[in-house]
Write a protein that holds these residues in place. Structure first.
Motif, PDB file in Angstrom:
ATOM      1  N   ALA A  40       0.829  -1.212   0.000  1.00 50.67           N
ATOM      2  CA  ALA A  40       0.000   0.000   0.000  1.00 50.67           C
ATOM      3  C   ALA A  40       0.861   1.259   0.000  1.00 50.67           C
ATOM      4  O   ALA A  40       0.549   2.236  -0.679  1.00 50.67           O
ATOM      5  N   VAL A  73      -8.953   6.639  -1.002  1.00 47.57           N
ATOM      6  CA  VAL A  73      -8.598   5.522  -0.127  1.00 47.57           C
ATOM      7  C   VAL A  73      -9.184   5.802   1.249  1.00 47.57           C
ATOM      8  O   VAL A  73      -9.587   6.923   1.550  1.00 47.57           O
ATOM      9  N   GLU A  77      -6.122   3.185   5.531  1.00 46.60           N
ATOM     10  CA  GLU A  77      -5.132   2.797   4.521  1.00 46.60           C
ATOM     11  C   GLU A  77      -4.090   3.884   4.331  1.00 46.60           C
ATOM     12  O   GLU A  77      -2.890   3.604   4.264  1.00 46.60           O
TER      13      GLU A  77
END
Length: 131
Positions: A40, A73, A77
């Protein structure tokens, strides 16, 4: 708080404007610290660099809500990705050279990249044999 990508001024060719693109160097593929980041963080880093390109000095207002909305997002995250980028030194507080941002959001629970047996064997093969 403002955050800024590592070495932002070094990689900018246009100092007096904000171009609609950024240059992504191929060397990032060989940067061990970057490649050991969680997936990520690696995915969000170029998007954060694009946000940084909107300002002439590369600074980004560090507002989780605003950035998460812009990048589409979740807050969680984004927080986790930015935390890893700060911890690895890819983001800094604006104006602080070679010093990671001090306001990390949480502690890491483990390292993201572990050495594998194949890597250790390759290193041994590269060492010269004793006479």
């Amino acid at each position: 708080m403002l955050i800024q990508p590592k070495n932002w001024a070094v990689f900018q060719h246009y100092k007096d404007r904000s171009p609609p693109w950024i240059k992504l160097h191929r060397d990032i593929l060989n940067d061990r610290k970057y490649m050991c980041l969680p997936l990520a963080s690696k995915a969000l880093a170029p998007m954060l660099w694009l946000l940084a390109s909107e300002s002439q000095d590369g600074s980004i207002e560090y507002s989780i809500k605003k950035i998460a909305f812009r990048l589409r997002v979740s807050d969680k995250e984004l927080s986790e990705a930015v935390k890893a980028l700060i911890g690895a030194g890819f983001l800094y507080e604006e104006g602080v050279e070679n010093k990671p941002a001090s306001n990390a959001l949480a502690e890491r629970s483990q390292d993201a990249c572990l050495e594998t047996e194949a890597e250790r064997e390759t290193e041994k093969e590269a060492e010269p044999a004793p006479p």
